[in-house]
Design an enzyme around this catalytic site. Structure first.
Site, PDB file in Angstrom:
ATOM      1  N   TYR A 157      -4.027  -5.360   8.493  1.00 36.13           N
ATOM      2  CA  TYR A 157      -3.954  -5.163   7.045  1.00 36.13           C
ATOM      3  C   TYR A 157      -2.505  -4.964   6.601  1.00 36.13           C
ATOM      4  CZ  TYR A 157      -4.677  -3.025   2.458  1.00 36.13           C
ATOM      5  OH  TYR A 157      -4.630  -2.738   1.113  1.00 36.13           O
ATOM      6  N   LYS A 161      -0.351  -7.622   4.278  1.00 36.56           N
ATOM      7  CA  LYS A 161       0.150  -7.199   2.975  1.00 36.56           C
ATOM      8  C   LYS A 161       1.675  -7.294   2.912  1.00 36.56           C
ATOM      9  CE  LYS A 161      -3.744  -6.439   0.951  1.00 36.56           C
ATOM     10  NZ  LYS A 161      -4.178  -7.283  -0.184  1.00 36.56           N
TER      11      LYS A 161
END
Length: 264
Positions: A157, A161
């Site tokens: 994640y 990002k």
């Protein structure tokens, strides 16, 4: 009713719902994209109070075939209603709170497909449309504070990002002489369904921002042409950690997460 229209991905819950509401209040028509059609239909009905049109497109953005056909489905409706797509909000995203070795390859790949591939594909499709109609246009990519701060147990994640942030920065520069601006919003923890889906459980009152506040500030930043936007004073302060030596920085981020999140 105006002709300007926004596509919002991940519009079935959390920040995506509230971004759609903010845009409808501003008079933009909506193309609502997510997997859960019943939720999209309920939101579309709600948004009619603002005198705007809303198209529901159920789509699993991590499925390459569905992703590749999404913009064509939207274009048919836009042409039929004589509307123009002037805003793209890439809000859909996913992540797993666990050590990387415990995550299956399929789950990690889905995170990459949704957080990186879908966002990149839709930006490319949108730019062609926006340049063709020439109206002032905006891309809002929703990243995370984890894009700036390496986050243990959130490895895929956090890394995806970080891609969203860097991609947005470079894309905005490449488009600087066009009618398109790019904004990357990097919220910290937000009280949404995302945390439950990621496998996180909060420890009491965390002081996290609401999705309503994050959405309102992100939309304001987008229309103001702000490139990197971090909502909330505490989150802005947290970004200073990125200037520390790496070994200290990553330990501080890990400890800060464990203060608010317990393992299930």
């Amino acid at each position: 009713m105006g002709t300007q229209t926004a596509m919002v991905t991940g519009a079935s819950s959390g920040i995506g719902v509230d971004i759609a509401r903010q845009l409808a209040k501003r008079g933009l028509n909506l193309i609502l994209v997510a997997r859960r059609r019943e939720r999209l239909e309920a939101l579309a009905a709600e948004l009619q109070q603002h005198g705007v049109q809303a198209l529901v497109l159920d789509c699993d953005l991590a499925d390459r075939q569905q992703l590749n056909g999404l913009m064509a489905r939207a274009e048919q409706w836009l042409q039929a209603e004589q509307l123009v797509l002037t805003v793209l909000v890439n809000n859909a995203g996913t992540g797993v709170w666990d050590w990387f070795e415990n995550q299956t390859r399929e789950v990690s790949q889905r995170d990459i497909d949704l957080n990186v591939t879908a966002l990149t594909t839709l930006c490319h499709d949108f730019i062609g449309q926006a340049k063709a109609h020439g109206e002032p246009s905006h891309i809002l990519n929703v990243a995370s504070l984890a894009a700036m701060l390496p986050t243990p147990r959130f490895v895929v994640y956090s890394a995806t990002k970080a891609y969203v942030q860097r991609f947005s920065e470079i894309l905005d520069y490449e488009l600087r002489q066009t009618n398109i601006s790019v904004t990357c919003s990097c919220p910290g923890g937000v009280l949404t369904e995302f945390m439950e889906h990621a496998g996180q459980e909060l420890k009491g009152d965390t002081g996290m921002m609401s999705s309503e506040d994050v959405a309102r500030l992100a939309v304001q930043a987008m229309f103001a042409g702000q490139l990197i936007h971090v909502p909330g004073a505490l989150n802005k302060l947290s970004t200073l950690v990125r200037f520390l030596p790496h070994s200290l920085k990553i330990r501080l981020v890990e400890k800060s997460m464990l203060v608010t999140v317990r393992d299930k």
